[in-house]
Design a protein around this motif. Structure first.
Motif, PDB file in Angstrom:
ATOM      1  N   ILE A  29       0.842  -1.206   0.000  1.00 13.61           N
ATOM      2  CA  ILE A  29       0.000   0.000   0.000  1.00 13.61           C
ATOM      3  C   ILE A  29       0.872   1.249   0.000  1.00 13.61           C
ATOM      4  O   ILE A  29       0.648   2.187  -0.770  1.00 13.61           O
ATOM      5  CB  ILE A  29      -0.962   0.005   1.201  1.00 13.61           C
ATOM      6  CG1 ILE A  29      -2.017  -1.084   1.027  1.00 13.61           C
ATOM      7  CG2 ILE A  29      -1.629   1.368   1.375  1.00 13.61           C
ATOM      8  CD1 ILE A  29      -2.873  -1.318   2.249  1.00 13.61           C
ATOM      9  N   LEU A  30       1.877   1.266   0.875  1.00 14.89           N
ATOM     10  CA  LEU A  30       2.741   2.451   0.950  1.00 14.89           C
ATOM     11  C   LEU A  30       3.538   2.649  -0.327  1.00 14.89           C
ATOM     12  O   LEU A  30       3.789   3.790  -0.740  1.00 14.89           O
ATOM     13  CB  LEU A  30       3.672   2.343   2.157  1.00 14.89           C
ATOM     14  CG  LEU A  30       2.997   2.377   3.531  1.00 14.89           C
ATOM     15  CD1 LEU A  30       4.042   2.221   4.633  1.00 14.89           C
ATOM     16  CD2 LEU A  30       2.199   3.657   3.725  1.00 14.89           C
ATOM     17  N   ALA A  31       3.945   1.571  -0.984  1.00 15.57           N
ATOM     18  CA  ALA A  31       4.692   1.692  -2.238  1.00 15.57           C
ATOM     19  C   ALA A  31       3.788   2.082  -3.401  1.00 15.57           C
ATOM     20  O   ALA A  31       4.235   2.727  -4.354  1.00 15.57           O
ATOM     21  CB  ALA A  31       5.395   0.381  -2.555  1.00 15.57           C
ATOM     22  N   VAL A  34       1.970   6.849  -3.593  1.00 17.76           N
ATOM     23  CA  VAL A  34       3.035   7.804  -3.268  1.00 17.76           C
ATOM     24  C   VAL A  34       2.683   9.194  -3.784  1.00 17.76           C
ATOM     25  O   VAL A  34       1.832   9.358  -4.664  1.00 17.76           O
ATOM     26  CB  VAL A  34       4.391   7.354  -3.869  1.00 17.76           C
ATOM     27  CG1 VAL A  34       4.832   6.050  -3.250  1.00 17.76           C
ATOM     28  CG2 VAL A  34       4.311   7.247  -5.371  1.00 17.76           C
ATOM     29  N   ILE A  35       3.350  10.192  -3.226  1.00 19.78           N
ATOM     30  CA  ILE A  35       3.220  11.563  -3.704  1.00 19.78           C
ATOM     31  C   ILE A  35       3.934  11.640  -5.046  1.00 19.78           C
ATOM     32  O   ILE A  35       5.082  11.202  -5.169  1.00 19.78           O
ATOM     33  CB  ILE A  35       3.820  12.558  -2.684  1.00 19.78           C
ATOM     34  CG1 ILE A  35       3.071  12.453  -1.353  1.00 19.78           C
ATOM     35  CG2 ILE A  35       3.778  13.975  -3.237  1.00 19.78           C
ATOM     36  CD1 ILE A  35       3.715  13.232  -0.223  1.00 19.78           C
ATOM     37  N   ALA A  36       3.267  12.189  -6.035  1.00 20.24           N
ATOM     38  CA  ALA A  36       3.795  12.210  -7.403  1.00 20.24           C
ATOM     39  C   ALA A  36       5.188  12.826  -7.459  1.00 20.24           C
ATOM     40  O   ALA A  36       5.432  13.904  -6.928  1.00 20.24           O
ATOM     41  CB  ALA A  36       2.847  12.981  -8.309  1.00 20.24           C
ATOM     42  N   GLY A  37       6.105  12.095  -8.083  1.00 11.90           N
ATOM     43  CA  GLY A  37       7.452  12.596  -8.318  1.00 11.90           C
ATOM     44  C   GLY A  37       8.403  12.493  -7.131  1.00 11.90           C
ATOM     45  O   GLY A  37       9.563  12.871  -7.249  1.00 11.90           O
ATOM     46  N   THR A  38       7.937  11.984  -5.996  1.00 10.17           N
ATOM     47  CA  THR A  38       8.815  11.945  -4.826  1.00 10.17           C
ATOM     48  C   THR A  38       9.137  10.534  -4.370  1.00 10.17           C
ATOM     49  O   THR A  38      10.183  10.306  -3.777  1.00 10.17           O
ATOM     50  CB  THR A  38       8.185  12.683  -3.629  1.00 10.17           C
ATOM     51  OG1 THR A  38       7.009  11.995  -3.226  1.00 10.17           O
ATOM     52  CG2 THR A  38       7.863  14.126  -3.971  1.00 10.17           C
ATOM     53  N   GLY A  39       8.236   9.600  -4.577  1.00 13.87           N
ATOM     54  CA  GLY A  39       8.425   8.260  -4.053  1.00 13.87           C
ATOM     55  C   GLY A  39       8.111   8.148  -2.569  1.00 13.87           C
ATOM     56  O   GLY A  39       8.315   7.110  -1.954  1.00 13.87           O
ATOM     57  N   VAL A  40       7.605   9.216  -1.983  1.00 14.66           N
ATOM     58  CA  VAL A  40       7.251   9.239  -0.554  1.00 14.66           C
ATOM     59  C   VAL A  40       5.776   8.847  -0.416  1.00 14.66           C
ATOM     60  O   VAL A  40       4.929   9.393  -1.129  1.00 14.66           O
ATOM     61  CB  VAL A  40       7.490  10.649   0.045  1.00 14.66           C
ATOM     62  CG1 VAL A  40       7.027  10.716   1.488  1.00 14.66           C
ATOM     63  CG2 VAL A  40       8.942  11.037  -0.085  1.00 14.66           C
ATOM     64  N   GLY A  44      -2.727   9.634   2.698  1.00 12.67           N
ATOM     65  CA  GLY A  44      -3.836   8.722   2.463  1.00 12.67           C
ATOM     66  C   GLY A  44      -3.401   7.261   2.540  1.00 12.67           C
ATOM     67  O   GLY A  44      -4.167   6.404   2.982  1.00 12.67           O
ATOM     68  N   ALA A  45      -2.169   6.962   2.127  1.00  9.46           N
ATOM     69  CA  ALA A  45      -1.650   5.595   2.211  1.00  9.46           C
ATOM     70  C   ALA A  45      -1.519   5.165   3.666  1.00  9.46           C
ATOM     71  O   ALA A  45      -1.889   4.042   4.028  1.00  9.46           O
ATOM     72  CB  ALA A  45      -0.306   5.494   1.501  1.00  9.46           C
ATOM     73  N   TYR A  46      -0.999   6.055   4.487  1.00  7.71           N
ATOM     74  CA  TYR A  46      -0.875   5.734   5.913  1.00  7.71           C
ATOM     75  C   TYR A  46      -2.247   5.589   6.566  1.00  7.71           C
ATOM     76  O   TYR A  46      -2.458   4.723   7.406  1.00  7.71           O
ATOM     77  CB  TYR A  46      -0.056   6.800   6.639  1.00  7.71           C
ATOM     78  CG  TYR A  46       1.417   6.699   6.365  1.00  7.71           C
ATOM     79  CD1 TYR A  46       2.180   5.720   6.974  1.00  7.71           C
ATOM     80  CD2 TYR A  46       2.048   7.582   5.495  1.00  7.71           C
ATOM     81  CE1 TYR A  46       3.535   5.607   6.729  1.00  7.71           C
ATOM     82  CE2 TYR A  46       3.405   7.483   5.243  1.00  7.71           C
ATOM     83  CZ  TYR A  46       4.144   6.490   5.861  1.00  7.71           C
ATOM     84  OH  TYR A  46       5.475   6.386   5.611  1.00  7.71           O
ATOM     85  N   GLU A  47      -3.183   6.456   6.185  1.00  7.23           N
ATOM     86  CA  GLU A  47      -4.538   6.355   6.738  1.00  7.23           C
ATOM     87  C   GLU A  47      -5.203   5.041   6.330  1.00  7.23           C
ATOM     88  O   GLU A  47      -5.866   4.396   7.144  1.00  7.23           O
ATOM     89  CB  GLU A  47      -5.380   7.538   6.280  1.00  7.23           C
ATOM     90  CG  GLU A  47      -4.952   8.845   6.907  1.00  7.23           C
ATOM     91  CD  GLU A  47      -5.685  10.044   6.323  1.00  7.23           C
ATOM     92  OE1 GLU A  47      -6.305   9.921   5.243  1.00  7.23           O
ATOM     93  OE2 GLU A  47      -5.631  11.106   6.955  1.00  7.23           O
TER      94      GLU A  47
END
Length: 77
Positions: A29-31, A34-40, A44-47
């Motif tokens: 889910i976390l992978a 991600v935020i576009a262009g950052t890989g972070v 919403g993924a954490y939620e």
């Protein structure tokens, strides 16, 4: 006492399997979100991970409560 070894083995098996599956689901889910262009991972993924864990914990708590009510602790003596 004669079944404590069996109970310990089942507990170990379930904890190991659950930890492996939970880690894989969380990582995917976390992978994947991600935020576009950052890989972070996004907030919403954490939620989503939190809500999935909460959805699994609620039935587990109900099972533990029902089991505790059906099998109260008996004091020796």
């Amino acid at each position: 006492m004669d079944q404590s070894g069996i109970a310990s083995g089942i507990d170990s098996l379930v904890r190991t399997t659950g930890g492996g599956v939970a880690g894989a689901v969380t990582a995917s889910i976390l992978a994947g979100r991600v935020i576009a262009g950052t890989g972070v991972p996004s907030l919403g993924a954490y939620e989503l991970c939190f809500w999935i864990v909460a959805a699994g914990a609620a039935p587990a708590a109900v099972v533990a409560l029902v089991h505790g009510l059906r099998h109260p602790h008996r004091r020796p003596g």
